[in-house]
Motif scaffolding. Structure first.
Motif, mmCIF file in Angstrom:
data_model
loop_
_atom_site.group_PDB
_atom_site.id
_atom_site.type_symbol
_atom_site.label_atom_id
_atom_site.label_comp_id
_atom_site.label_asym_id
_atom_site.label_seq_id
_atom_site.Cartn_x
_atom_site.Cartn_y
_atom_site.Cartn_z
ATOM 1 N N ALA A 233 0.834 -1.206 0.000
ATOM 2 C CA ALA A 233 0.000 0.000 0.000
ATOM 3 C C ALA A 233 0.868 1.254 0.000
ATOM 4 C CB ALA A 233 -0.921 -0.004 1.214
ATOM 5 N N ARG A 234 0.464 2.243 -0.806
ATOM 6 C CA ARG A 234 1.218 3.494 -0.863
ATOM 7 C C ARG A 234 1.040 4.312 0.407
ATOM 8 N NH1 ARG A 234 -1.263 5.875 -6.236
ATOM 9 N NH2 ARG A 234 -3.085 5.056 -5.130
ATOM 10 N N ASP A 235 -0.129 4.277 0.994
ATOM 11 C CA ASP A 235 -0.365 5.005 2.245
ATOM 12 C C ASP A 235 -1.382 4.227 3.064
ATOM 13 O OD1 ASP A 235 -2.855 5.497 1.100
ATOM 14 O OD2 ASP A 235 -2.251 7.471 0.365
ATOM 15 N N VAL A 237 -4.394 4.991 3.905
ATOM 16 C CA VAL A 237 -5.756 4.985 3.361
ATOM 17 C C VAL A 237 -5.916 3.851 2.353
ATOM 18 C CG1 VAL A 237 -7.447 6.304 2.040
ATOM 19 C CG2 VAL A 237 -6.048 7.458 3.761
ATOM 20 N N GLU A 238 -4.920 3.659 1.506
ATOM 21 C CA GLU A 238 -4.979 2.552 0.536
ATOM 22 C C GLU A 238 -4.985 1.208 1.254
ATOM 23 O OE1 GLU A 238 -2.461 0.778 -3.290
ATOM 24 O OE2 GLU A 238 -2.081 2.820 -2.560
ATOM 25 N N LEU A 239 -4.219 1.104 2.347
ATOM 26 C CA LEU A 239 -4.221 -0.140 3.120
ATOM 27 C C LEU A 239 -5.616 -0.425 3.674
ATOM 28 C CD1 LEU A 239 -2.944 -2.514 4.636
ATOM 29 C CD2 LEU A 239 -2.245 -0.905 6.419
ATOM 30 N N ASP A 241 -8.461 0.633 2.496
ATOM 31 C CA ASP A 241 -9.353 0.286 1.385
ATOM 32 C C ASP A 241 -9.171 -1.173 0.976
ATOM 33 O OD1 ASP A 241 -10.389 2.823 1.377
ATOM 34 O OD2 ASP A 241 -9.081 3.564 -0.219
ATOM 35 N N SER A 242 -7.910 -1.633 0.930
ATOM 36 C CA SER A 242 -7.644 -3.028 0.561
ATOM 37 C C SER A 242 -8.225 -3.983 1.592
ATOM 38 C CB SER A 242 -6.130 -3.252 0.431
ATOM 39 O OG SER A 242 -5.578 -2.408 -0.557
ATOM 40 N N GLY A 395 -15.052 3.837 3.314
ATOM 41 C CA GLY A 395 -13.895 4.599 2.859
ATOM 42 C C GLY A 395 -13.915 6.068 3.212
#
Length: 405
Positions: A233-235, A237-239, A241-242, A395
């Motif tokens: 994950a780039r950040d 928030v992306e983690l 979301d995944s 999200g």
């Protein structure tokens, strides 16, 4: 006569009210610093709330049927007692600070009142040692001496009242010293209780780990996958979301019907079959959420910090080593280190609701653990610890203020 005039000047100062006492301020809450007073009130409320939660969880633990459920309730009850002891320590520190502030003010006021009285007593003592003949021999008229005597006679009752006020001030000072000792003793007792409860929780957590050892293999696979998602994950928030997508897939798989045994009479079974209903989505209702740690809120949702970053959650200044608990029931989707956030825990509450806890120095949960509200999840750092909690729905950040019970 110069000495006599100086003495008369001191008497006039006393009679004029230079020693007016402000004894009403000694225990007046309005004279106490607002911040320290608010900290004391908040800490006492947090302690009472934590003890109420602990009592309720203890009752639930006694009524639990399974040993695993009983262990969870006992752990949550102990965590609540730890938070109560932490709040008691904060209240004790605020109380000691208030009493010390009052003690310092009383000492300063007493010193200011004593100095003129000491000078006056010294002057009167010197004046009384002089024989009357020497006084008459000094320059000045007999009228001045008569006037001085009249002033002294009129001022003596005033001096007696003022010295009585100083005696009352000394008594109040002694009372404040005793209050300081009681406050320090209560603070020491709260610290001892905190250490005992932390030891008890550690033993209980170790007992739980030993009982769940047979599930370690499957839990390790899920933990490894979660850590892999964290590395990719780039950040954060992306983690999240995944992990939310994984949770949705897992929920869909759980709703799939398993293989059914072949009925003896298919026609009858088909006619009497009731339509299957999917389980209702979990909802976070008002009062179903709680702050994960005892402390003072320093940043709210949407506030901009010193770096110009807008907050997505609530940041709490916790006590050193403060106990962090689950803000609501759920399942641990991620538990471990994450770059720039320290040790974090992500809890999936179901129905698209997810909580993120950051800033911890130690964790007591793992991926796949099922948590009750108030279950221990970790510990805050040792110095100037900041615990941040974010609640998200599909999200998007959600303000937890309206959810807190």
């Amino acid at each position: 006569m110069r000495r006599l005039a100086a003495t008369l000047g001191l008497i006039a100062a006393v009679a004029g009210g230079a020693f007016a006492l402000a004894q009403s301020d000694i225990f007046d809450p309005a004279a106490i610093a607002a911040r320290e007073r608010d900290q004391l009130i908040d800490a006492k409320q947090q302690s009472a709330a934590a003890m109420a939660r602990s009592a309720l969880l203890e009752k639930q633990a006694v009524a639990a049927v399974s040993e695993a459920d009983r262990l969870k309730k006992r752990s949550a009850a102990l965590a609540a007692r730890i938070q109560s002891a932490e709040a008691d320590i904060s209240a004790g520190e605020a109380r000691v600070a208030l009493v010390s502030r009052r003690l310092s003010a009383q000492r300063a006021r007493l010193a200011e009142q004593q100095q003129p009285l000491l000078e006056l007593a010294a002057s009167l003592q010197q004046l009384s040692r002089q024989p009357p003949v020497s006084v008459l021999a000094q320059p000045g008229s007999l009228t001045d001496i008569v006037h001085a005597r009249a002033v002294i006679d009129a001022a003596m009752p005033v001096i007696e009242r003022r010295t009585a006020g100083v005696r009352r001030e000394l008594a109040a000072l002694d009372t404040t010293r005793r209050q300081q000792g009681i406050a320090l003793q209560a603070l020491s007792s709260s610290k001892a209780q905190l250490a005992q409860r932390r030891d008890a929780l550690t033993r209980l957590e170790n007992e739980g780990r030993l009982r769940s050892r047979e599930l370690m293999s499957s839990a390790q696979l899920e933990a490894d996958r979660a850590l892999g998602l964290g590395e990719k994950a780039r950040d954060i928030v992306e983690l999240m979301d995944s992990l939310e997508a994984d949770s949705a897939v897992r929920a869909e798989l759980a709703q799939l019907a398993g293989p059914l045994p072949r009925p003896r009479n298919p026609a009858v079974a088909e006619a009497g079959a009731a339509p299957s209903t999917a389980p209702a989505e979990a909802e976070q209702t008002q009062g179903a959420y709680r702050l994960p740690v005892v402390g003072r809120i320093v940043t709210g949702l949407g506030e901009v910090n010193e770096s110009g970053v807008r907050s997505r959650g609530v940041t709490i200044a916790a006590r050193p080593g403060g106990q962090v608990v689950a803000p609501a029931p759920g399942r641990v989707s991620f538990a471990g280190d994450y770059r720039g956030y320290g040790k974090i825990v992500i809890v999936d509450h179901g129905g698209g609701w997810v909580s993120l806890l950051t800033g911890m120095i130690a964790l007591s949960v793992g991926v796949g653990d099922t948590l009750d509200a108030g279950a221990p999840v970790g510990r805050a750092g040792s110095d100037d610890s900041r615990i941040t909690v974010e609640l998200r729905r599909a999200g998007r950040p959600v303000d937890i203020v309206a959810m807190i019970g």
